[in-house]
Scaffold this motif. Structure first.
Motif, short mmCIF file in Angstrom:
data_model
loop_
_atom_site.label_atom_id
_atom_site.label_comp_id
_atom_site.label_asym_id
_atom_site.label_seq_id
_atom_site.Cartn_x
_atom_site.Cartn_y
_atom_site.Cartn_z
N THR A 215 0.86 -1.17 0.00
CA THR A 215 0.00 0.00 0.00
C THR A 215 0.90 1.23 0.00
O THR A 215 1.77 1.36 0.86
CB THR A 215 -0.89 0.01 1.26
OG1 THR A 215 -1.67 -1.18 1.26
CG2 THR A 215 -1.79 1.22 1.28
N CYS A 216 0.70 2.13 -0.96
CA CYS A 216 1.59 3.28 -1.08
C CYS A 216 0.84 4.59 -0.93
O CYS A 216 -0.19 4.81 -1.57
CB CYS A 216 2.30 3.25 -2.43
SG CYS A 216 3.59 4.50 -2.57
N VAL A 217 1.38 5.44 -0.07
CA VAL A 217 0.93 6.82 0.08
C VAL A 217 2.11 7.68 -0.37
O VAL A 217 3.24 7.44 0.05
CB VAL A 217 0.57 7.15 1.55
CG1 VAL A 217 0.26 8.62 1.72
CG2 VAL A 217 -0.60 6.29 2.00
N ALA A 218 1.85 8.66 -1.22
CA ALA A 218 2.92 9.50 -1.74
C ALA A 218 2.80 10.92 -1.25
O ALA A 218 1.70 11.42 -0.99
CB ALA A 218 2.90 9.49 -3.27
N VAL A 219 3.93 11.57 -1.10
CA VAL A 219 4.01 13.01 -0.94
C VAL A 219 4.59 13.50 -2.26
O VAL A 219 5.74 13.19 -2.59
CB VAL A 219 4.91 13.42 0.24
CG1 VAL A 219 5.04 14.93 0.31
CG2 VAL A 219 4.37 12.87 1.55
N ALA A 220 3.77 14.19 -3.06
CA ALA A 220 4.16 14.55 -4.42
C ALA A 220 3.80 15.99 -4.74
O ALA A 220 2.96 16.60 -4.08
CB ALA A 220 3.49 13.61 -5.41
N LEU B 99 2.06 15.65 9.90
CA LEU B 99 0.62 15.45 10.07
C LEU B 99 0.23 13.99 9.84
O LEU B 99 -0.58 13.43 10.58
CB LEU B 99 -0.17 16.37 9.12
CG LEU B 99 -0.18 17.83 9.52
CD1 LEU B 99 -0.73 18.69 8.39
CD2 LEU B 99 -0.99 18.04 10.79
N LEU B 100 0.83 13.36 8.84
CA LEU B 100 0.57 11.94 8.61
C LEU B 100 0.97 11.11 9.83
O LEU B 100 0.20 10.26 10.29
CB LEU B 100 1.33 11.45 7.37
CG LEU B 100 1.22 9.96 7.06
CD1 LEU B 100 -0.22 9.57 6.75
CD2 LEU B 100 2.15 9.60 5.90
N ALA B 101 2.14 11.38 10.39
CA ALA B 101 2.60 10.66 11.57
C ALA B 101 1.64 10.86 12.74
O ALA B 101 1.32 9.92 13.48
CB ALA B 101 4.01 11.11 11.95
N ARG B 102 1.17 12.07 12.91
CA ARG B 102 0.23 12.36 14.00
C ARG B 102 -1.07 11.57 13.84
O ARG B 102 -1.56 10.96 14.78
CB ARG B 102 -0.07 13.86 14.05
CG ARG B 102 -1.01 14.25 15.17
CD ARG B 102 -1.28 15.76 15.15
NE ARG B 102 -1.98 16.19 16.33
CZ ARG B 102 -3.30 16.06 16.51
NH1 ARG B 102 -4.04 15.49 15.59
NH2 ARG B 102 -3.86 16.48 17.62
N TYR B 103 -1.64 11.60 12.63
CA TYR B 103 -2.91 10.90 12.41
C TYR B 103 -2.75 9.38 12.52
O TYR B 103 -3.63 8.70 13.05
CB TYR B 103 -3.51 11.29 11.05
CG TYR B 103 -4.11 12.67 11.07
CD1 TYR B 103 -5.20 12.97 11.88
CD2 TYR B 103 -3.56 13.70 10.31
CE1 TYR B 103 -5.75 14.25 11.92
CE2 TYR B 103 -4.11 14.97 10.34
CZ TYR B 103 -5.20 15.24 11.14
OH TYR B 103 -5.73 16.50 11.18
#
Length: 115
Positions: A48-53, A89-93
Motif C-alpha cells: 500500500t503506497c501513500v505518496a508526498v508529491a 501530520l501523517l505521523a500524528r494521524y
C-alpha cells in the motif's frame, strides 16, 4: 530512517508484501523518475503506497492509493521544508489511529520530555 530511492533494490524491497505500508516522497526533483519506478515495484508487490508529491503529478497520483500534495518548490533543496509538514501530520494521524498519546511519547530521554 527511510532508505533513499536508489537503495530500494539493495534490501528494502525484500520486506514488501501485500498490504505493507510504504510512504514515498516523490517531489519533482532530479530522482523523480527513479522514485516513480520504485513506486511501480512497490505496487506490483501488493504493498500500500501513500505518496508526498508535487501538485499536478498525475503519474504519481494514478499509482498510489493516496497522495499528499505539496506545492511546486522552485529550489530542490527546499523541498524537505515543505514536505515535512505533510509527513508530520501523517505521523500524528497514524499515531492517533493506533491509540497513541501524541502529547506523551514513550521511551524518549527525559531531556526531550521535560519542560
Amino acid at each position: 530512517g527511510a532508505p533513499p530511492a536508489g537503495e530500494m533494490k539493495h534490501g528494502p524491497i525484500a520486506l514488501l508484501e501485500p498490504g505493507f505500508p510504504v510512504v514515498a516522497i516523490v517531489p519533482a526533483d532530479h530522482v523523480h523518475d527513479k522514485t516513480v519506478s520504485n513506486i511501480q515495484e512497490v505496487m506490483a508487490r501488493g504493498a500500500t503506497c501513500v505518496a508526498v508529491a508535487t501538485d499536478g503529478d498525475e503519474a504519481v497520483g494514478a499509482l498510489c492509493e493516496d497522495t499528499l500534495w505539496i506545492p511546486e518548490v522552485p529550489e530542490e533543496k527546499l523541498v524537505p521544508i515543505v514536505a515535512i509538514v505533510h509527513l508530520q501530520l501523517l505521523a500524528r494521524y497514524v499515531a492517533r489511529a493506533r491509540g497513541c498519546d501524541v502529547d506523551k511519547p514513550r521511551n524518549l530521554a527525559k531531556s526531550v520530555t521535560v519542560e
